[in-house]
Design a protein around this motif. Structure first.
Motif, PDB file in Angstrom:
ATOM      1  N   ALA A  85      -4.659  -0.254  -7.830  1.00 19.20           N
ATOM      2  CA  ALA A  85      -5.398  -1.134  -6.909  1.00 19.20           C
ATOM      3  C   ALA A  85      -6.797  -0.587  -6.660  1.00 19.20           C
ATOM      4  N   LEU A  86      -6.909   0.728  -6.467  1.00 22.01           N
ATOM      5  CA  LEU A  86      -8.232   1.327  -6.256  1.00 22.01           C
ATOM      6  C   LEU A  86      -9.094   1.183  -7.504  1.00 22.01           C
ATOM      7  N   LYS A 123     -13.981  -4.451  -9.441  1.00 24.58           N
ATOM      8  CA  LYS A 123     -14.491  -5.647  -8.774  1.00 24.58           C
ATOM      9  C   LYS A 123     -15.811  -5.363  -8.048  1.00 24.58           C
ATOM     10  N   LEU A 124     -15.895  -4.235  -7.398  1.00 21.72           N
ATOM     11  CA  LEU A 124     -17.117  -3.903  -6.667  1.00 21.72           C
ATOM     12  C   LEU A 124     -18.269  -3.610  -7.613  1.00 21.72           C
ATOM     13  N   ASN A 125     -18.006  -3.000  -8.750  1.00 19.29           N
ATOM     14  CA  ASN A 125     -19.043  -2.730  -9.731  1.00 19.29           C
ATOM     15  C   ASN A 125     -19.550  -4.037 -10.334  1.00 19.29           C
ATOM     16  N   LEU A 172      -1.971  -0.869   3.659  1.00 18.46           N
ATOM     17  CA  LEU A 172      -1.074   0.101   4.300  1.00 18.46           C
ATOM     18  C   LEU A 172      -1.553   1.543   4.101  1.00 18.46           C
ATOM     19  N   ARG A 173      -1.883   1.913   2.864  1.00 20.73           N
ATOM     20  CA  ARG A 173      -2.277   3.302   2.586  1.00 20.73           C
ATOM     21  C   ARG A 173      -3.718   3.582   2.986  1.00 20.73           C
ATOM     22  N   GLY A 174      -4.639   2.707   2.577  1.00 22.84           N
ATOM     23  CA  GLY A 174      -6.050   2.980   2.757  1.00 22.84           C
ATOM     24  C   GLY A 174      -6.604   2.622   4.118  1.00 22.84           C
TER      25      GLY A 174
END
Length: 179
Positions: free
Chosen positions: A159-160, A166-168, A130-132
């Motif tokens: 969440a960010l 998770k991406l790292n 919703l936000r991003g």
């Protein structure tokens, strides 16, 4: 302005105004094009069935997105997800000037981000979408998710942070696997 007294005309107008946004939200949430299409129809069936009970305390958009959120959560509970964000959901019109290696790298990044979003807990996933992605305001997001504005802010921040983690981790794993 939408005339809520003209039920048939109202639902048609609401569909024209919001079906694409609802579809984008649902495809991000459930990660399946067919399910997103079905759920979009389900949302507007629910809107039609409940339009007379719309109390106008929130905007019609947030009311519809709230219905979409509940439809997605219901679907999630019924059908435990097996795979998320398969290729083809977020096709952008690519510039012909891009080199194939640039295009592949961009696709890998998108796939990694979508995969990481899909592994967030449902509330965090909804806030990020919703936000991003849908760029809803904090107020709209809080109304859709039926929580406070501060909870939206905190959840989005967490969440960010979780996405970055998770991406790292994925990036480090990919480096290890490449060796």
């Amino acid at each position: 302005m939408i005339d809520l007294d003209d039920l048939e005309g109202s639902i048609s107008e609401l569909y024209k105004l919001y079906h694409l946004e609802v579809y984008k939200f649902l495809i991000c949430f459930c990660a399946n094009q067919i399910d997103a299409e079905d759920l979009t129809q389900e949302v507007f069936i629910r809107v039609l069935n409940n339009l007379s009970s719309y109390n106008q305390q929130s905007s019609i958009k947030t009311w519809i997105f709230s219905i979409a959120k509940h439809a997605a959560i219901d679907h999630h509970r019924k059908k435990k997800f097996v795979t998320f964000f398969k290729e083809g959901f977020f096709k952008n019109i690519e510039s012909e000037a891009k080199q194939p290696d640039e295009w592949l790298e961009e696709q890998d990044i998108k796939r990694a981000v979508h995969d990481a979003i899909s592994r967030l807990k449902p509330h965090f996933r909804a806030v990020v979408i919703l936000r991003g992605i849908n760029e809803c305001s904090i107020k709209e997001t809080s109304e859709i998710l039926q929580c406070s504005k501060s909870k939206v802010k905190v959840s989005y921040h967490r969440a960010l942070k979780e996405l970055r983690r998770k991406l790292n981790v994925e990036g480090e794993e990919a480096l290890r696997n490449a060796k």
